[in-house]
Write a protein that holds these residues in place. Structure first.
Motif, PDB file in Angstrom:
ATOM      1  N   PRO A   1      33.855  30.837   6.784  1.00 18.44           N
ATOM      2  CA  PRO A   1      33.782  31.598   8.035  1.00 18.44           C
ATOM      3  C   PRO A   1      32.455  32.328   8.236  1.00 18.44           C
ATOM      4  CG  PRO A   1      35.814  32.093   6.872  1.00 18.44           C
ATOM      5  CD  PRO A   1      35.002  31.213   5.979  1.00 18.44           C
ATOM      6  N   GLU A   2      31.880  32.883   7.171  1.00 16.19           N
ATOM      7  CA  GLU A   2      30.624  33.630   7.321  1.00 16.19           C
ATOM      8  C   GLU A   2      29.473  32.716   7.717  1.00 16.19           C
ATOM      9  OE1 GLU A   2      30.874  32.595   2.923  1.00 16.19           O
ATOM     10  OE2 GLU A   2      32.269  33.296   4.434  1.00 16.19           O
ATOM     11  N   TYR A   3      29.536  31.466   7.290  1.00 10.20           N
ATOM     12  CA  TYR A   3      28.489  30.519   7.671  1.00 10.20           C
ATOM     13  C   TYR A   3      28.701  30.045   9.103  1.00 10.20           C
ATOM     14  CZ  TYR A   3      25.211  26.697   7.677  1.00 10.20           C
ATOM     15  OH  TYR A   3      24.180  25.868   8.009  1.00 10.20           O
ATOM     16  N   ALA A   4      29.936  29.754   9.454  1.00  9.81           N
ATOM     17  CA  ALA A   4      30.239  29.259  10.799  1.00  9.81           C
ATOM     18  C   ALA A   4      29.943  30.312  11.859  1.00  9.81           C
ATOM     19  CB  ALA A   4      31.697  28.833  10.879  1.00  9.81           C
ATOM     20  N   MET A   5      30.231  31.569  11.565  1.00 13.26           N
ATOM     21  CA  MET A   5      30.083  32.609  12.580  1.00 13.26           C
ATOM     22  C   MET A   5      28.745  33.327  12.540  1.00 13.26           C
ATOM     23  SD  MET A   5      33.891  34.222  12.868  1.00 13.26           S
ATOM     24  CE  MET A   5      34.315  34.363  11.159  1.00 13.26           C
ATOM     25  N   GLU A   6      28.125  33.442  11.354  1.00 16.20           N
ATOM     26  CA  GLU A   6      26.912  34.244  11.240  1.00 16.20           C
ATOM     27  C   GLU A   6      25.741  33.502  10.617  1.00 16.20           C
ATOM     28  OE1 GLU A   6      28.070  37.714   9.055  1.00 16.20           O
ATOM     29  OE2 GLU A   6      29.820  38.041  10.331  1.00 16.20           O
TER      30      GLU A   6
ATOM     31  N   SER B   1      30.376  30.518  -0.437  1.00 21.71           N
ATOM     32  CA  SER B   1      30.651  29.551   0.621  1.00 21.71           C
ATOM     33  C   SER B   1      31.140  28.237   0.006  1.00 21.71           C
ATOM     34  CB  SER B   1      29.404  29.298   1.473  1.00 21.71           C
ATOM     35  OG  SER B   1      28.962  30.489   2.088  1.00 21.71           O
ATOM     36  N   ASP B   2      30.555  27.858  -1.108  1.00 20.89           N
ATOM     37  CA  ASP B   2      30.991  26.654  -1.809  1.00 20.89           C
ATOM     38  C   ASP B   2      32.397  26.821  -2.377  1.00 20.89           C
ATOM     39  OD1 ASP B   2      28.656  25.343  -1.248  1.00 20.89           O
ATOM     40  OD2 ASP B   2      27.742  25.710  -3.211  1.00 20.89           O
ATOM     41  N   VAL B   3      32.727  28.041  -2.796  1.00 13.47           N
ATOM     42  CA  VAL B   3      34.069  28.321  -3.310  1.00 13.47           C
ATOM     43  C   VAL B   3      35.093  28.092  -2.201  1.00 13.47           C
ATOM     44  CG1 VAL B   3      35.587  30.142  -4.203  1.00 13.47           C
ATOM     45  CG2 VAL B   3      33.263  29.907  -5.099  1.00 13.47           C
ATOM     46  N   TYR B   4      34.768  28.515  -0.982  1.00  8.45           N
ATOM     47  CA  TYR B   4      35.654  28.302   0.162  1.00  8.45           C
ATOM     48  C   TYR B   4      35.901  26.800   0.347  1.00  8.45           C
ATOM     49  CZ  TYR B   4      37.543  28.537   4.889  1.00  8.45           C
ATOM     50  OH  TYR B   4      38.358  28.418   5.980  1.00  8.45           O
ATOM     51  N   SER B   5      34.826  26.020   0.354  1.00 14.00           N
ATOM     52  CA  SER B   5      34.954  24.566   0.521  1.00 14.00           C
ATOM     53  C   SER B   5      35.785  23.946  -0.600  1.00 14.00           C
ATOM     54  CB  SER B   5      33.568  23.923   0.552  1.00 14.00           C
ATOM     55  OG  SER B   5      32.801  24.448   1.600  1.00 14.00           O
ATOM     56  N   PHE B   6      35.586  24.418  -1.811  1.00 15.14           N
ATOM     57  CA  PHE B   6      36.352  23.921  -2.953  1.00 15.14           C
ATOM     58  C   PHE B   6      37.838  24.212  -2.769  1.00 15.14           C
ATOM     59  CE2 PHE B   6      38.147  24.355  -7.243  1.00 15.14           C
ATOM     60  CZ  PHE B   6      37.840  23.108  -7.756  1.00 15.14           C
ATOM     61  N   GLY B   7      38.167  25.402  -2.269  1.00 12.14           N
ATOM     62  CA  GLY B   7      39.564  25.758  -2.018  1.00 12.14           C
ATOM     63  C   GLY B   7      40.209  24.844  -0.989  1.00 12.14           C
ATOM     64  N   VAL B   8      39.475  24.531   0.066  1.00  4.57           N
ATOM     65  CA  VAL B   8      40.000  23.613   1.088  1.00  4.57           C
ATOM     66  C   VAL B   8      40.248  22.236   0.468  1.00  4.57           C
ATOM     67  CG1 VAL B   8      39.504  22.433   3.274  1.00  4.57           C
ATOM     68  CG2 VAL B   8      38.894  24.843   3.002  1.00  4.57           C
TER      69      VAL B   8
ATOM     70  N   GLN C   1      39.647  32.924   1.021  1.00 12.77           N
ATOM     71  CA  GLN C   1      39.729  34.247   1.617  1.00 12.77           C
ATOM     72  C   GLN C   1      38.611  34.417   2.648  1.00 12.77           C
ATOM     73  OE1 GLN C   1      42.375  36.759   0.677  1.00 12.77           O
ATOM     74  NE2 GLN C   1      42.914  34.611   0.514  1.00 12.77           N
ATOM     75  N   GLU C   2      38.884  35.236   3.657  1.00 14.96           N
ATOM     76  CA  GLU C   2      37.943  35.393   4.768  1.00 14.96           C
ATOM     77  C   GLU C   2      36.578  35.923   4.329  1.00 14.96           C
ATOM     78  OE1 GLU C   2      37.555  37.608   9.098  1.00 14.96           O
ATOM     79  OE2 GLU C   2      39.349  37.932   7.903  1.00 14.96           O
ATOM     80  N   PHE C   3      36.566  36.946   3.498  1.00 18.35           N
ATOM     81  CA  PHE C   3      35.311  37.576   3.103  1.00 18.35           C
ATOM     82  C   PHE C   3      34.860  37.082   1.729  1.00 18.35           C
ATOM     83  CE2 PHE C   3      37.520  40.618   5.884  1.00 18.35           C
ATOM     84  CZ  PHE C   3      36.617  40.613   6.938  1.00 18.35           C
ATOM     85  N   PRO C   4      33.590  36.732   1.587  1.00 19.53           N
ATOM     86  CA  PRO C   4      33.098  36.221   0.303  1.00 19.53           C
ATOM     87  C   PRO C   4      33.395  37.143  -0.879  1.00 19.53           C
ATOM     88  CG  PRO C   4      31.424  35.966   1.997  1.00 19.53           C
ATOM     89  CD  PRO C   4      32.543  36.763   2.610  1.00 19.53           C
TER      90      PRO C   4
ATOM     91  N   ILE D   1      32.930  30.530  -8.804  1.00 17.74           N
ATOM     92  CA  ILE D   1      33.389  29.206  -9.246  1.00 17.74           C
ATOM     93  C   ILE D   1      33.706  29.228 -10.745  1.00 17.74           C
ATOM     94  CG2 ILE D   1      31.159  28.138  -9.731  1.00 17.74           C
ATOM     95  CD1 ILE D   1      34.129  26.508  -7.868  1.00 17.74           C
ATOM     96  N   SER D   2      32.997  30.038 -11.524  1.00 23.66           N
ATOM     97  CA  SER D   2      33.316  30.119 -12.955  1.00 23.66           C
ATOM     98  C   SER D   2      34.682  30.781 -13.162  1.00 23.66           C
ATOM     99  CB  SER D   2      32.220  30.865 -13.727  1.00 23.66           C
ATOM    100  OG  SER D   2      32.067  32.167 -13.234  1.00 23.66           O
ATOM    101  N   THR D   3      35.031  31.744 -12.324  1.00 22.49           N
ATOM    102  CA  THR D   3      36.356  32.365 -12.401  1.00 22.49           C
ATOM    103  C   THR D   3      37.430  31.368 -11.985  1.00 22.49           C
ATOM    104  OG1 THR D   3      35.406  34.544 -11.966  1.00 22.49           O
ATOM    105  CG2 THR D   3      37.771  34.299 -11.596  1.00 22.49           C
ATOM    106  N   VAL D   4      37.142  30.559 -10.975  1.00 21.04           N
ATOM    107  CA  VAL D   4      38.088  29.517 -10.547  1.00 21.04           C
ATOM    108  C   VAL D   4      38.357  28.561 -11.702  1.00 21.04           C
ATOM    109  CG1 VAL D   4      38.425  27.533  -9.006  1.00 21.04           C
ATOM    110  CG2 VAL D   4      37.480  29.664  -8.100  1.00 21.04           C
ATOM    111  N   LEU D   5      37.307  28.153 -12.404  1.00 21.57           N
ATOM    112  CA  LEU D   5      37.480  27.256 -13.550  1.00 21.57           C
ATOM    113  C   LEU D   5      38.306  27.915 -14.649  1.00 21.57           C
ATOM    114  CD1 LEU D   5      33.917  25.668 -13.702  1.00 21.57           C
ATOM    115  CD2 LEU D   5      36.039  24.608 -12.892  1.00 21.57           C
TER     116      LEU D   5
END
Length: 166
Positions: free
Chosen positions: A19-24, A31-38, A103-106, A112-116
């Motif tokens: 969202p932060e990239y699309a809107m601002e 931003s990559d974490v968001y894409s990974f979640g999708v 999540q909406e806010f970064p 990504i290391s926490t996701v792993l």
């Protein structure tokens, strides 16, 4: 912002774009974490995010994942070809982790290391995610005129007049 811009932002954010990239136009490692979640939600559900639309609930794939996970019914989101009894808990955990990633806010997304670490169970206890932004699908063809008046949305026609000199 007019409704066509809202449609474009909604489409981007319901795709892979954070969202932060699309809107601002701001981009970061989150931003990559968001894409990974999708992408994780697409794998678990077996459905492509950009073409998913739930008629009954008027939800995007992200919104559907949130709704079912929040109702403790994550198994209804999982593609039945991979929903096996012994891996069911892992699939629901993947949905949970994916929801943390989108999540909406970064600042609210894990690194990504926490996701792993979450995926490998180095981190066992997961925080509770908030409802993702753009959970509802923006789709003009599914909005009736009575819904438009309730939402404050209007579709206006324009007339173009060409002037010719004498």
């Amino acid at each position: 912002m007019d409704d066509s811009n809202l449609h474009d932002i909604s489409y981007c954010c319901s795709g892979y774009m954070a969202p932060e990239y699309a809107m601002e136009g701001r981009f970061s490692e989150k931003s990559d974490v968001y894409s990974f979640g999708v992408l994780m939600l697409e794998i678990v559900s077996g459905k492509k995010n950009t073409s998913f639309y739930n008629q009954e609930w008027s939800l995007s794939l992200l919104g559907c994942a949130w709704k079912l996970w929040n109702e403790d019914n994550g198994s209804a989101f999982i593609d039945q070809t991979i929903n096996k009894a012994k891996s069911h808990g892992e699939m629901v955990r993947c949905i949970h982790i994916a929801l943390l990633c989108i999540q909406e806010f970064p600042k609210d997304r894990p690194t990504i290391s926490t996701v792993l670490a979450m995926l490998s169970r180095e981190i066992v206890d997961l925080p509770v995610p908030e409802q993702p932004v753009f959970a509802e699908k923006w789709n003009r063809s599914h909005v009736t005129s009575s819904q438009q008046s309730q939402m404050g949305v209007s579709i206006n026609d324009a007339t173009l007049t060409m002037l010719d000199g004498r």
